[in-house]
Design an enzyme around this catalytic site. Sequence first.
Site, PDB file in Angstrom:
ATOM      1  CB  CYS A  97      -0.998  -0.037   1.153  1.00 52.61           C
ATOM      2  SG  CYS A  97      -2.356   1.158   0.981  1.00 52.61           S
ATOM      3  CG  HIS A 185      -3.651  -3.507   3.054  1.00 53.00           C
ATOM      4  ND1 HIS A 185      -2.731  -2.988   3.949  1.00 53.00           N
ATOM      5  CD2 HIS A 185      -4.190  -2.434   2.409  1.00 53.00           C
ATOM      6  CE1 HIS A 185      -2.723  -1.671   3.860  1.00 53.00           C
ATOM      7  NE2 HIS A 185      -3.601  -1.311   2.932  1.00 53.00           N
ATOM      8  CD  GLU A 187      -1.197  -5.533   5.686  1.00 58.04           C
ATOM      9  OE1 GLU A 187      -1.288  -4.304   5.878  1.00 58.04           O
ATOM     10  OE2 GLU A 187      -1.088  -6.029   4.532  1.00 58.04           O
TER      11      GLU A 187
END
Length: 242
Positions: A97, A185, A187
């Site tokens: 990001c 993302h 994660e």
Amino acid sequence: MERPEILIVKTGAAVPEVARDGRDFEHWFAGGVGRDRFAWKTVRVDWDEPLPAPDAPMAVVVTGSPAMVSERLDWSERTARWLADAHAASVPMLGVCYGHQLLAHALGGAVGQNPNGRRMGRVVVEVTASDDPLLGPFAPVTPFHVTHVEVVLEPPPDARVIGVAAHDPYHALHFGARSWGVQFHPEFDARTMRTYIDARAGALAAEGHDPRALCAGVVGDDRGRDLLARFGTMVIDAGVAS
């Protein structure tokens, strides 16, 4: 045997609603890449914490941030210069990001507001380079979670586009050497993504999005964690080969 160190360059914090358990970006990345496979160090660059020598870490992960790369904040510009040096030293790096955008900016690309507006939720990423060692195994398409306002508008001269989304033609890039960037993302799990949507519900509604529909489109999967684990394996392999 001493574990290799991965440096997390933390460029900001997650929204408070999702970090109430004390876990933040660094914990999610460590869990995905492999908490027990590496030694972990976090440097909070937006707090002006000092970075080590650019060639010191075994690998680097650059997090997301509520800040904007286009603001050219002092700490962000200093970090960009450090990332350019780390890239030149062939340190394995993954920017996510804001980290993806900051790497692109550091290496000569352009970053700014997405002409297609804010994007949040689960999006399908088309993998355009099936031979890429990081993203290639996720071809031809894989859904990932996103939340962003800015994007890479022009990749650096030597970058290769390895993934696109309907709203973003430079959604994933290989910058050359051992540096990659992804706008999504990896994660985030489904709970984190839904919490982000809830936290931004007012802004989303004001911009013509339906937060409830976006939340409904978020489903649980481990593809992001699979990508992070793959990055960890690539880091280990790079260490063995060097």
